[in-house]
Design a protein around this motif. Structure first.
Motif, short mmCIF file in Angstrom:
data_model
loop_
_atom_site.label_atom_id
_atom_site.label_comp_id
_atom_site.label_asym_id
_atom_site.label_seq_id
_atom_site.Cartn_x
_atom_site.Cartn_y
_atom_site.Cartn_z
N PRO A 1 0.74 -1.51 0.16
CA PRO A 1 -0.18 0.04 0.07
C PRO A 1 0.81 1.20 0.04
O PRO A 1 0.28 2.37 -0.60
CB PRO A 1 -0.85 -0.24 1.23
CG PRO A 1 -0.93 -1.57 1.55
CD PRO A 1 0.58 -2.20 1.24
N GLU A 2 1.98 1.38 0.90
CA GLU A 2 2.89 2.43 0.55
C GLU A 2 3.32 2.80 -0.55
O GLU A 2 3.70 3.80 -0.95
CB GLU A 2 3.94 2.40 1.66
CG GLU A 2 4.90 1.03 1.24
CD GLU A 2 4.69 -0.09 2.04
OE1 GLU A 2 5.49 -0.87 2.29
OE2 GLU A 2 3.26 -0.35 2.28
N GLU A 3 3.12 1.92 -1.55
CA GLU A 3 3.45 2.29 -3.20
C GLU A 3 2.60 3.00 -3.92
O GLU A 3 2.90 3.61 -4.84
CB GLU A 3 3.79 1.11 -3.78
CG GLU A 3 5.37 0.21 -3.03
CD GLU A 3 5.40 -0.81 -4.02
OE1 GLU A 3 4.86 -1.24 -5.14
OE2 GLU A 3 6.46 -1.71 -3.58
N LEU B 1 -5.83 7.42 -0.47
CA LEU B 1 -4.26 7.59 -0.58
C LEU B 1 -4.50 8.04 -2.24
O LEU B 1 -3.61 9.09 -2.36
CB LEU B 1 -3.71 6.38 -0.44
CG LEU B 1 -3.78 5.96 1.02
CD1 LEU B 1 -3.19 4.68 1.08
CD2 LEU B 1 -2.94 6.81 1.64
#
Length: 288
Positions: A8-10, A43
């Motif tokens: 998810p951080e990508e 996001l």
């Protein structure tokens, strides 16, 4: 599409990169055990300014319509005109894993769409349905612009329902021109009985750019085989954008000619942003 196996951080950087390339849409996935689509959409929206972000898709069996409406309204209010809310029945095996399967899938889907749309629009909603109960609820912060609510469905009765009450339909990876034409037949029956002003037909398509057939098959075999099994067809019958970049424009054009409004590419294998760039270049869509 942001592939479900990616961390998810990508996502924020991926969304920003695709916007910079000139992509119109980025769709996020909600598959049980991977990632939540509402937070993923938030996001992606926060990391971009123009890109349209699609939820593909939130299973209504997991989402109370009041809570789903609150989440959708938040995103649509902060990012007007940039959200597409995709909903569907949910994969039966996954719904059984969490005790959420219902025998009245059509009723749940239709009643959820009606309730969510009304709530997001700022209406006081009272609905005592077969599956959904909302008793005089009104959102304090509704959306100023109600986003499209689209369905990700497959079977004829669900496609007809989508045409009647939804703003669009998502066809799953593997659908080609013949499947689009067949789906439109059922969707159009529903549209004749409904009152929606338009209907977007969104087609997801696997992408893997390679001039080497063996390498392309190896990189995509697991996902393609699994999707073919889910659809109940041989893998070779799936319509994909797996192969040389030169083939992409013609195959995308074939989808549009059959009735697709929007084609969403789902890169498989390594370097998804690189594959997206190559595909957009082939389609003449990369920003200079």
């Amino acid at each position: 599409m942001f592939e479900r196996d990616r961390a998810p951080e990508e996502l924020p950087a991926c969304a920003a990169a695709l916007e910079e390339l000139g992509a119109d849409d980025l769709w996020v996935v909600e598959d049980l055990g991977w990632a939540g689509s509402i937070s993923a959409a938030a996001l992606a929206l926060a990391a971009t300014r123009r890109l349209r972000v699609g939820i593909g898709i939130a299973p209504v069996a997991l989402r109370n319509p009041a809570l789903l409406a609150m989440e959708v309204a938040n995103l649509a209010r902060v990012h007007p005109g940039r959200l597409v809310a995709g909903v569907g029945h949910g994969v039966p095996e996954w719904m059984r894993k969490v005790g959420a399967e219902t025998p009245r899938k059509l009723a749940l889907l239709e009643e959820t769409i009606v309730a969510v749309r009304g709530l997001v629009a700022g209406e006081t909603v009272t609905l005592h349905g077969r599956e959904v109960t909302v008793d005089g609820l009104k959102l304090v912060h509704p959306a100023n612009e109600v986003p499209p609510i689209v369905t990700g469905v497959v079977k004829p009765r669900s496609l007809e329902l989508s045409g009647r009450v939804a703003d669009g339909t998502i066809l799953a990876e593997g659908a080609g021109p013949a499947e689009i034409i067949a789906a439109r037949t059922h969707i159009d029956v529903g549209r004749e009985a409904g009152d929606r002003p338009g209907h977007e037909l969104i087609v997801f398509a696997y992408l893997h750019v390679s001039d080497d057939p063996e390498q392309a098959a190896e990189a995509t075999r697991e996902m393609v085989t699994g999707q073919a099994a889910w659809l109940g067809v041989p893998p070779e019958e799936l319509f994909t954008l797996i192969g040389p970049a030169a083939d992409i424009p013609g195959r995308v054009a074939a989808l549009h000619e059959a009735g697709a409004t929007t084609v969403i590419l789902r890169p498989l294998g390594a370097d998804p942003e690189g594959q997206a760039r190559t595909a957009l270049e082939a389609l003449g869509r990369v920003r200079q």
